[in-house]
Design a protein around this motif. Structure first.
Motif, PDB file in Angstrom:
ATOM      1  N   GLU A 122       0.853  -1.189   0.000  1.00 52.26           N
ATOM      2  CA  GLU A 122       0.000   0.000   0.000  1.00 52.26           C
ATOM      3  C   GLU A 122       0.883   1.232   0.000  1.00 52.26           C
ATOM      4  OE1 GLU A 122      -2.369  -0.421   3.512  1.00 52.26           O
ATOM      5  OE2 GLU A 122      -3.739  -1.817   2.543  1.00 52.26           O
ATOM      6  N   GLY A 123       0.446   2.262  -0.701  1.00 50.35           N
ATOM      7  CA  GLY A 123       1.276   3.451  -0.775  1.00 50.35           C
ATOM      8  C   GLY A 123       0.502   4.725  -0.954  1.00 50.35           C
ATOM      9  N   GLY A 124      -0.345   5.065  -0.005  1.00 49.48           N
ATOM     10  CA  GLY A 124      -1.076   6.322  -0.094  1.00 49.48           C
ATOM     11  C   GLY A 124      -0.123   7.503  -0.106  1.00 49.48           C
ATOM     12  N   GLY A 125      -0.085   8.217  -1.202  1.00 47.23           N
ATOM     13  CA  GLY A 125       0.782   9.386  -1.316  1.00 47.23           C
ATOM     14  C   GLY A 125       2.229   9.054  -1.644  1.00 47.23           C
ATOM     15  N   ALA A 126       2.525   7.782  -1.911  1.00 47.85           N
ATOM     16  CA  ALA A 126       3.902   7.382  -2.232  1.00 47.85           C
ATOM     17  C   ALA A 126       4.109   7.382  -3.739  1.00 47.85           C
ATOM     18  CB  ALA A 126       4.199   5.999  -1.672  1.00 47.85           C
ATOM     19  N   SER A 127       5.310   7.747  -4.139  1.00 49.46           N
ATOM     20  CA  SER A 127       5.719   7.705  -5.537  1.00 49.46           C
ATOM     21  C   SER A 127       6.964   6.830  -5.616  1.00 49.46           C
ATOM     22  CB  SER A 127       6.032   9.120  -6.024  1.00 49.46           C
ATOM     23  OG  SER A 127       6.656   9.085  -7.279  1.00 49.46           O
ATOM     24  N   VAL A 128       6.901   5.770  -6.419  1.00 54.20           N
ATOM     25  CA  VAL A 128       8.045   4.873  -6.576  1.00 54.20           C
ATOM     26  C   VAL A 128       8.592   5.059  -7.983  1.00 54.20           C
ATOM     27  CG1 VAL A 128       8.834   2.480  -6.547  1.00 54.20           C
ATOM     28  CG2 VAL A 128       7.035   3.225  -4.968  1.00 54.20           C
ATOM     29  N   ARG A 129       9.872   5.385  -8.056  1.00 53.00           N
ATOM     30  CA  ARG A 129      10.510   5.635  -9.353  1.00 53.00           C
ATOM     31  C   ARG A 129      11.781   4.817  -9.453  1.00 53.00           C
ATOM     32  NH1 ARG A 129      12.729  10.722  -9.305  1.00 53.00           N
ATOM     33  NH2 ARG A 129      12.530  10.904  -7.074  1.00 53.00           N
ATOM     34  N   CYS A 130      12.145   4.511 -10.676  1.00 51.27           N
ATOM     35  CA  CYS A 130      13.454   3.901 -10.896  1.00 51.27           C
ATOM     36  C   CYS A 130      14.267   4.885 -11.721  1.00 51.27           C
ATOM     37  CB  CYS A 130      13.338   2.555 -11.592  1.00 51.27           C
ATOM     38  SG  CYS A 130      12.756   2.642 -13.282  1.00 51.27           S
ATOM     39  N   GLY A 131      15.544   4.702 -11.721  1.00 50.02           N
ATOM     40  CA  GLY A 131      16.411   5.615 -12.451  1.00 50.02           C
ATOM     41  C   GLY A 131      16.632   5.177 -13.883  1.00 50.02           C
ATOM     42  N   CYS A 132      15.691   4.398 -14.434  1.00 43.65           N
ATOM     43  CA  CYS A 132      15.865   3.898 -15.792  1.00 43.65           C
ATOM     44  C   CYS A 132      14.504   3.806 -16.473  1.00 43.65           C
ATOM     45  CB  CYS A 132      16.528   2.526 -15.759  1.00 43.65           C
ATOM     46  SG  CYS A 132      15.581   1.323 -14.820  1.00 43.65           S
ATOM     47  N   ALA A 133      14.542   3.659 -17.769  1.00 42.32           N
ATOM     48  CA  ALA A 133      13.306   3.498 -18.526  1.00 42.32           C
ATOM     49  C   ALA A 133      12.909   2.035 -18.560  1.00 42.32           C
ATOM     50  CB  ALA A 133      13.514   4.004 -19.955  1.00 42.32           C
ATOM     51  N   LEU A 134      11.614   1.767 -18.431  1.00 44.32           N
ATOM     52  CA  LEU A 134      11.100   0.404 -18.575  1.00 44.32           C
ATOM     53  C   LEU A 134      10.535   0.267 -19.980  1.00 44.32           C
ATOM     54  CD1 LEU A 134       9.297  -0.069 -15.150  1.00 44.32           C
ATOM     55  CD2 LEU A 134      11.555  -0.875 -15.823  1.00 44.32           C
ATOM     56  N   THR A 135      10.987  -0.754 -20.686  1.00 41.09           N
ATOM     57  CA  THR A 135      10.587  -0.944 -22.079  1.00 41.09           C
ATOM     58  C   THR A 135      10.192  -2.395 -22.321  1.00 41.09           C
ATOM     59  OG1 THR A 135      12.864  -1.436 -22.721  1.00 41.09           O
ATOM     60  CG2 THR A 135      12.175   0.875 -22.872  1.00 41.09           C
ATOM     61  N   ASN A 136       9.829  -2.692 -23.535  1.00 39.15           N
ATOM     62  CA  ASN A 136       9.514  -4.060 -23.966  1.00 39.15           C
ATOM     63  C   ASN A 136       8.420  -4.695 -23.121  1.00 39.15           C
ATOM     64  OD1 ASN A 136      11.544  -3.912 -25.966  1.00 39.15           O
ATOM     65  ND2 ASN A 136      13.076  -4.445 -24.453  1.00 39.15           N
ATOM     66  N   TRP A 137       7.336  -3.961 -22.848  1.00 40.47           N
ATOM     67  CA  TRP A 137       6.223  -4.479 -22.068  1.00 40.47           C
ATOM     68  C   TRP A 137       5.541  -5.593 -22.842  1.00 40.47           C
ATOM     69  CZ3 TRP A 137       5.527  -3.368 -17.127  1.00 40.47           C
ATOM     70  CH2 TRP A 137       6.107  -2.215 -16.619  1.00 40.47           C
ATOM     71  N   ALA A 138       5.200  -6.668 -22.155  1.00 41.86           N
ATOM     72  CA  ALA A 138       4.521  -7.793 -22.794  1.00 41.86           C
ATOM     73  C   ALA A 138       3.691  -8.533 -21.756  1.00 41.86           C
ATOM     74  CB  ALA A 138       5.544  -8.736 -23.413  1.00 41.86           C
ATOM     75  N   ASP A 139       2.627  -9.173 -22.218  1.00 41.02           N
ATOM     76  CA  ASP A 139       1.829 -10.030 -21.340  1.00 41.02           C
ATOM     77  C   ASP A 139       2.606 -11.306 -21.076  1.00 41.02           C
ATOM     78  OD1 ASP A 139      -0.456  -8.408 -21.132  1.00 41.02           O
ATOM     79  OD2 ASP A 139      -1.191  -9.117 -23.063  1.00 41.02           O
ATOM     80  N   ASP A 140       2.610 -11.745 -19.817  1.00 43.49           N
ATOM     81  CA  ASP A 140       3.235 -13.035 -19.544  1.00 43.49           C
ATOM     82  C   ASP A 140       2.151 -14.104 -19.519  1.00 43.49           C
ATOM     83  OD1 ASP A 140       1.982 -12.981 -17.080  1.00 43.49           O
ATOM     84  OD2 ASP A 140       3.805 -12.772 -15.914  1.00 43.49           O
ATOM     85  N   ALA A 141       2.499 -15.311 -19.198  1.00 45.27           N
ATOM     86  CA  ALA A 141       1.560 -16.439 -19.246  1.00 45.27           C
ATOM     87  C   ALA A 141       0.383 -16.270 -18.291  1.00 45.27           C
ATOM     88  CB  ALA A 141       2.300 -17.736 -18.946  1.00 45.27           C
ATOM     89  N   ASP A 142       0.561 -15.477 -17.221  1.00 47.33           N
ATOM     90  CA  ASP A 142      -0.508 -15.289 -16.233  1.00 47.33           C
ATOM     91  C   ASP A 142      -1.388 -14.086 -16.534  1.00 47.33           C
ATOM     92  OD1 ASP A 142       0.354 -17.488 -14.714  1.00 47.33           O
ATOM     93  OD2 ASP A 142       1.860 -16.250 -13.718  1.00 47.33           O
ATOM     94  N   GLY A 143      -1.157 -13.423 -17.660  1.00 49.65           N
ATOM     95  CA  GLY A 143      -1.951 -12.252 -18.002  1.00 49.65           C
ATOM     96  C   GLY A 143      -1.477 -10.985 -17.315  1.00 49.65           C
ATOM     97  N   LEU A 144      -0.277 -11.022 -16.731  1.00 51.08           N
ATOM     98  CA  LEU A 144       0.297  -9.844 -16.090  1.00 51.08           C
ATOM     99  C   LEU A 144       1.266  -9.178 -17.055  1.00 51.08           C
ATOM    100  CD1 LEU A 144       1.060 -11.432 -12.611  1.00 51.08           C
ATOM    101  CD2 LEU A 144      -0.936 -10.079 -13.258  1.00 51.08           C
ATOM    102  N   LEU A 145       1.561  -7.919 -16.801  1.00 49.47           N
ATOM    103  CA  LEU A 145       2.528  -7.222 -17.634  1.00 49.47           C
ATOM    104  C   LEU A 145       3.930  -7.378 -17.061  1.00 49.47           C
ATOM    105  CD1 LEU A 145       0.676  -3.894 -18.491  1.00 49.47           C
ATOM    106  CD2 LEU A 145       1.163  -5.808 -20.016  1.00 49.47           C
ATOM    107  N   ALA A 146       4.884  -7.524 -17.940  1.00 48.18           N
ATOM    108  CA  ALA A 146       6.284  -7.590 -17.536  1.00 48.18           C
ATOM    109  C   ALA A 146       7.052  -6.642 -18.443  1.00 48.18           C
ATOM    110  CB  ALA A 146       6.817  -9.024 -17.669  1.00 48.18           C
ATOM    111  N   GLY A 147       8.041  -5.967 -17.898  1.00 46.81           N
ATOM    112  CA  GLY A 147       8.854  -5.055 -18.683  1.00 46.81           C
ATOM    113  C   GLY A 147      10.318  -5.251 -18.347  1.00 46.81           C
ATOM    114  N   ALA A 148      11.162  -4.721 -19.182  1.00 51.56           N
ATOM    115  CA  ALA A 148      12.608  -4.805 -18.969  1.00 51.56           C
ATOM    116  C   ALA A 148      13.136  -3.391 -18.790  1.00 51.56           C
ATOM    117  CB  ALA A 148      13.283  -5.470 -20.164  1.00 51.56           C
ATOM    118  N   HIS A 149      14.146  -3.251 -17.938  1.00 46.52           N
ATOM    119  CA  HIS A 149      14.723  -1.919 -17.774  1.00 46.52           C
ATOM    120  C   HIS A 149      15.992  -1.819 -18.597  1.00 46.52           C
ATOM    121  CE1 HIS A 149      18.059  -3.036 -15.055  1.00 46.52           C
ATOM    122  NE2 HIS A 149      17.221  -3.934 -14.597  1.00 46.52           N
ATOM    123  N   GLU A 150      16.261  -0.585 -19.030  1.00 39.37           N
ATOM    124  CA  GLU A 150      17.446  -0.322 -19.855  1.00 39.37           C
ATOM    125  C   GLU A 150      18.629  -0.013 -18.979  1.00 39.37           C
ATOM    126  OE1 GLU A 150      16.226   2.844 -22.435  1.00 39.37           O
ATOM    127  OE2 GLU A 150      15.053   1.484 -23.647  1.00 39.37           O
TER     128      GLU A 150
END
Length: 74
Positions: A46-74
């Motif tokens: 839970e994160g009311g008012g929280a912002s989570v960031r990474c220092g990289c771009a997430l790319t290559n989003w794709a559905d995995d076998a469970d119907g969830l999204l997965a991405g790769a970072h550069e």
């Protein structure tokens, strides 16, 4: 102050089946990706008012076998 990953790792060892990680308000910058696995099933983040960031771009989003999204970072 513990990182998000350190708190998740601590909660993995908790005996309670209901585990919740409450992120306080503010900005969290990830140095490394957060890793979740089967042991984290049922974990609530839970994160009311929280912002989570990474220092990289997430790319290559794709559905995995469970119907969830997965991405790769550069």
């Amino acid at each position: 102050m513990a990182t998000i990953q350190e708190r998740i790792d601590e909660l993995r060892g908790a005996s309670s089946p209901q585990r919740t990680l409450n992120l306080g308000g503010g900005s969290y910058v990830l140095e490394k990706p957060v890793v979740l696995n089967a042991e984290d099933s049922g974990l609530v983040i839970e994160g009311g008012g929280a912002s989570v960031r990474c220092g990289c771009a997430l790319t290559n989003w794709a559905d995995d076998a469970d119907g969830l999204l997965a991405g790769a970072h550069e």
